[in-house]
Design a protein around this motif. Structure first.
Motif, PDB file in Angstrom:
ATOM      1  N   HIS B   7       0.843  -1.202   0.000  1.00  0.00           N
ATOM      2  CA  HIS B   7       0.000   0.000   0.000  1.00  0.00           C
ATOM      3  C   HIS B   7       0.880   1.253   0.000  1.00  0.00           C
ATOM      4  CE1 HIS B   7      -3.521  -2.412   0.950  1.00  0.00           C
ATOM      5  NE2 HIS B   7      -2.758  -3.070   1.782  1.00  0.00           N
ATOM      6  N   PRO B   8       0.464   2.344  -0.635  1.00  0.00           N
ATOM      7  CA  PRO B   8      -0.759   2.445  -1.441  1.00  0.00           C
ATOM      8  C   PRO B   8      -0.521   1.930  -2.857  1.00  0.00           C
ATOM      9  CG  PRO B   8       0.356   4.542  -1.425  1.00  0.00           C
ATOM     10  CD  PRO B   8       1.193   3.614  -0.582  1.00  0.00           C
ATOM     11  N   SER B   9      -1.545   1.831  -3.636  1.00  0.00           N
ATOM     12  CA  SER B   9      -1.393   1.397  -5.017  1.00  0.00           C
ATOM     13  C   SER B   9      -0.925   2.547  -5.897  1.00  0.00           C
ATOM     14  CB  SER B   9      -2.702   0.824  -5.555  1.00  0.00           C
ATOM     15  OG  SER B   9      -3.738   1.783  -5.438  1.00  0.00           O
ATOM     16  N   THR B  10      -1.277   3.774  -5.539  1.00  0.00           N
ATOM     17  CA  THR B  10      -0.782   4.950  -6.242  1.00  0.00           C
ATOM     18  C   THR B  10      -0.379   5.998  -5.214  1.00  0.00           C
ATOM     19  OG1 THR B  10      -2.975   5.955  -6.445  1.00  0.00           O
ATOM     20  CG2 THR B  10      -2.263   4.557  -8.263  1.00  0.00           C
ATOM     21  N   LEU B  11       0.647   6.776  -5.545  1.00  0.00           N
ATOM     22  CA  LEU B  11       1.170   7.790  -4.636  1.00  0.00           C
ATOM     23  C   LEU B  11       1.719   8.943  -5.450  1.00  0.00           C
ATOM     24  CD1 LEU B  11       1.975   8.647  -1.752  1.00  0.00           C
ATOM     25  CD2 LEU B  11       4.079   7.323  -2.038  1.00  0.00           C
ATOM     26  N   SER B  12       1.221  10.133  -5.194  1.00  0.00           N
ATOM     27  CA  SER B  12       1.717  11.329  -5.864  1.00  0.00           C
ATOM     28  C   SER B  12       2.324  12.250  -4.813  1.00  0.00           C
ATOM     29  CB  SER B  12       0.579  12.056  -6.592  1.00  0.00           C
ATOM     30  OG  SER B  12       0.118  11.296  -7.686  1.00  0.00           O
ATOM     31  N   VAL B  13       3.534  12.733  -5.082  1.00  0.00           N
ATOM     32  CA  VAL B  13       4.208  13.648  -4.171  1.00  0.00           C
ATOM     33  C   VAL B  13       4.814  14.782  -4.968  1.00  0.00           C
ATOM     34  CG1 VAL B  13       4.709  11.829  -2.483  1.00  0.00           C
ATOM     35  CG2 VAL B  13       6.404  12.385  -4.247  1.00  0.00           C
ATOM     36  N   THR B  78      13.580   9.898   0.168  1.00  0.00           N
ATOM     37  CA  THR B  78      13.624  11.311   0.545  1.00  0.00           C
ATOM     38  C   THR B  78      14.047  12.157  -0.652  1.00  0.00           C
ATOM     39  OG1 THR B  78      15.910  11.097   1.283  1.00  0.00           O
ATOM     40  CG2 THR B  78      14.190  10.742   2.936  1.00  0.00           C
ATOM     41  N   GLU B  79      13.726  13.439  -0.556  1.00  0.00           N
ATOM     42  CA  GLU B  79      14.108  14.403  -1.599  1.00  0.00           C
ATOM     43  C   GLU B  79      13.765  13.858  -2.988  1.00  0.00           C
ATOM     44  OE1 GLU B  79      17.936  15.827   1.099  1.00  0.00           O
ATOM     45  OE2 GLU B  79      18.214  15.386  -1.020  1.00  0.00           O
ATOM     46  N   THR B  80      12.522  13.498  -3.181  1.00  0.00           N
ATOM     47  CA  THR B  80      12.115  12.852  -4.430  1.00  0.00           C
ATOM     48  C   THR B  80      12.375  13.740  -5.641  1.00  0.00           C
ATOM     49  OG1 THR B  80       9.855  13.616  -4.061  1.00  0.00           O
ATOM     50  CG2 THR B  80      10.389  11.369  -3.381  1.00  0.00           C
ATOM     51  N   GLN B  81      12.685  13.058  -6.741  1.00  0.00           N
ATOM     52  CA  GLN B  81      12.965  13.726  -8.011  1.00  0.00           C
ATOM     53  C   GLN B  81      12.053  13.141  -9.086  1.00  0.00           C
ATOM     54  OE1 GLN B  81      17.131  12.831  -8.485  1.00  0.00           O
ATOM     55  NE2 GLN B  81      17.710  13.912  -6.606  1.00  0.00           N
ATOM     56  N   PRO B  82      11.798  13.862 -10.168  1.00  0.00           N
ATOM     57  CA  PRO B  82      10.911  13.353 -11.218  1.00  0.00           C
ATOM     58  C   PRO B  82      11.345  11.970 -11.733  1.00  0.00           C
ATOM     59  CG  PRO B  82      11.276  15.683 -11.549  1.00  0.00           C
ATOM     60  CD  PRO B  82      12.194  15.272 -10.419  1.00  0.00           C
ATOM     61  N   GLU B  83      12.641  11.717 -11.772  1.00  0.00           N
ATOM     62  CA  GLU B  83      13.128  10.422 -12.268  1.00  0.00           C
ATOM     63  C   GLU B  83      12.849   9.269 -11.299  1.00  0.00           C
ATOM     64  OE1 GLU B  83      14.829  13.255 -12.077  1.00  0.00           O
ATOM     65  OE2 GLU B  83      16.884  12.939 -11.350  1.00  0.00           O
ATOM     66  N   ASP B  84      12.347   9.596 -10.115  1.00  0.00           N
ATOM     67  CA  ASP B  84      11.918   8.531  -9.189  1.00  0.00           C
ATOM     68  C   ASP B  84      10.551   7.984  -9.588  1.00  0.00           C
ATOM     69  OD1 ASP B  84      13.269  10.356  -6.352  1.00  0.00           O
ATOM     70  OD2 ASP B  84      14.217   8.803  -7.592  1.00  0.00           O
ATOM     71  N   SER B  85       9.859   8.655 -10.485  1.00  0.00           N
ATOM     72  CA  SER B  85       8.537   8.205 -10.927  1.00  0.00           C
ATOM     73  C   SER B  85       8.649   6.847 -11.612  1.00  0.00           C
ATOM     74  CB  SER B  85       7.922   9.222 -11.898  1.00  0.00           C
ATOM     75  OG  SER B  85       7.690  10.450 -11.245  1.00  0.00           O
ATOM     76  N   ALA B  86       7.918   5.878 -11.094  1.00  0.00           N
ATOM     77  CA  ALA B  86       7.971   4.498 -11.600  1.00  0.00           C
ATOM     78  C   ALA B  86       7.014   3.665 -10.757  1.00  0.00           C
ATOM     79  CB  ALA B  86       9.382   3.925 -11.493  1.00  0.00           C
ATOM     80  N   THR B 109       4.327   8.847  -8.542  1.00  0.00           N
ATOM     81  CA  THR B 109       4.454   9.982  -9.453  1.00  0.00           C
ATOM     82  C   THR B 109       5.017  11.156  -8.676  1.00  0.00           C
ATOM     83  OG1 THR B 109       2.542   9.235 -10.739  1.00  0.00           O
ATOM     84  CG2 THR B 109       3.256  11.515 -11.044  1.00  0.00           C
ATOM     85  N   VAL B 110       6.135  11.680  -9.141  1.00  0.00           N
ATOM     86  CA  VAL B 110       6.740  12.850  -8.516  1.00  0.00           C
ATOM     87  C   VAL B 110       6.448  14.057  -9.397  1.00  0.00           C
ATOM     88  CG1 VAL B 110       8.858  13.911  -7.686  1.00  0.00           C
ATOM     89  CG2 VAL B 110       8.551  11.427  -7.506  1.00  0.00           C
ATOM     90  N   LEU B 111       5.693  14.975  -8.858  1.00  0.00           N
ATOM     91  CA  LEU B 111       5.238  16.142  -9.610  1.00  0.00           C
ATOM     92  C   LEU B 111       6.272  17.257  -9.532  1.00  0.00           C
ATOM     93  CD1 LEU B 111       1.598  16.034  -8.233  1.00  0.00           C
ATOM     94  CD2 LEU B 111       2.413  15.179 -10.437  1.00  0.00           C
ATOM     95  N   PRO B 112       6.671  17.806 -10.676  1.00  0.00           N
ATOM     96  CA  PRO B 112       7.707  18.857 -10.653  1.00  0.00           C
ATOM     97  C   PRO B 112       7.153  20.175 -10.125  1.00  0.00           C
ATOM     98  CG  PRO B 112       6.937  18.463 -12.894  1.00  0.00           C
ATOM     99  CD  PRO B 112       6.279  17.418 -12.028  1.00  0.00           C
TER     100      PRO B 112
END
Lengths: 114, 112
Positions: B7-13, B78-86, B109-112
Motif C-alpha cells: 500500500h498504497p497502489s498509487t502515490l503522488s508527491v 527522501t528528496e524525491t525527483q521526477p526520475e523517481d517516478s515508476a 508519481t513525482v510532480l515537478p
C-alpha cells in the motif's frame, strides 16, 4: 555491466498458436527464473532452474507451458497452444546461486494473444 | 504460501518531498525483503534489500525498515525527483522456498 538478455521484446500471436521466449542470464549465474507479470500486478514465478535442473515448477501450467535449460546456460519458455489469458509480460531473472541472492531481471517479453 | 500486501497502489508527491510505501507479509519464516523499481516497458531493477537480521538499511536517498514482530517493511525515498517516478514492488522470500513473492506494486508519481 552484465545484463540478462531476452528475446523477442514483443510478440503478437493468435490463440492456439505456439510461442517461444528466450533468455540468456548473466554469465556465471547458476539460477534462472521465469516470471509472468500480468498488467498492474507483481511478477509471479513460473519456474526456477538451478543449472540445468528444475527446482520449482509448481506454478507452471504444464498442460501448455514448458521450459528448458539444456546446457545450464540459456533457457527457453514455450507456450502451446497460446490462450487469450496468456497475454502478459514474461520476465527472466538470474542469480549467482540459490537462496537469498539478488535476482537480476531482464527487460521482458510482452506477449499479446489475439 | 507467502502473501505480500502493498500500500498504497498509487502515490503522488511534490518534487523534494518524501515518499513512503508499506508492505506486510504473512509468513514469519520470510527472511529476505528486496524492493524493485520498474519503469514503463522495462524489467524490475533492484534498488535496495534487507535481511531479517537487520532493522534498517540506507542507500543515499533510499531507506528500508523492517519490523519482524509486526511482519511489515517499508520503503522511504527522501528528496524525491521526477526520475523517481515508476512502479515500485516489494517482495519477500523464505530461504527454503527460494522464490520471491511480490506485492501488487505502487505507482509513484513525482510532480515537478
Amino acid at each position: 555491466e552484465a545484463e540478462v538478455a531476452q528475446s523477442p521484446r514483443y510478440k503478437i500471436t493468435e490463440k492456439s498458436q505456439a510461442v517461444a521466449f528466450w533468455c540468456d542470464p548473466i554469465s556465471g549465474h547458476a539460477t534462472l527464473y521465469w516470471y509472468r507479470q500480468i498488467l498492474g500486478q507483481g511478477p509471479e514465478l513460473l519456474v526456477q532452474f538451478q543449472d540445468e535442473s528444475v527446482v520449482d515448477d509448481s506454478q507452471l501450467p504444464k498442460d501448455r507451458f514448458s521450459a528448458e535449460r539444456l546446457k545450464g546456460v540459456d533457457s527457453t519458455l514455450k507456450i502451446q497452444p497460446a490462450e487469450l489469458g496468456d497475454s502478459a509480460m514474461y520476465l527472466c531473472a538470474s542469480s549467482l546461486k540459490q537462496s537469498q541472492e539478488t535476482q537480476y531481471f531482464g527487460p521482458g517479453t510482452r506477449l499479446l494473444v489475439l | 504460501g507467502e502473501n505480500v500486501e502493498q500500500h498504497p497502489s498509487t502515490l503522488s508527491v511534490q518534487e523534494g518531498d518524501s515518499a513512503v510505501i508499506k508492505c506486510t507479509y504473512s509468513d514469519s519464516a520470510s527472511n529476505y525483503f528486496p524492493w524493485y523499481k520498474q519503469e514503463l516497458g522495462k524489467g524490475p531493477q533492484l534498488i535496495i534489500d534487507i535481511r531479517s537480521n537487520v532493522g534498517e538499511k540506507k542507500d543515499q536517498r533510499i531507506a528500508v525498515t523492517l519490523n519482524k514482530t509486526a511482519k511489515h517493511f517499508s520503503l522511504h525515498i527522501t528528496e524525491t525527483q521526477p526520475e523517481d517516478s515508476a512502479v515500485y514492488f516489494c517482495a519477500a522470500s523464505i530461504d527454503s522456498a527460494r522464490q520471491l513473492t511480490f506485492g501488487s506494486g505502487t505507482q509513484l508519481t513525482v510532480l515537478p
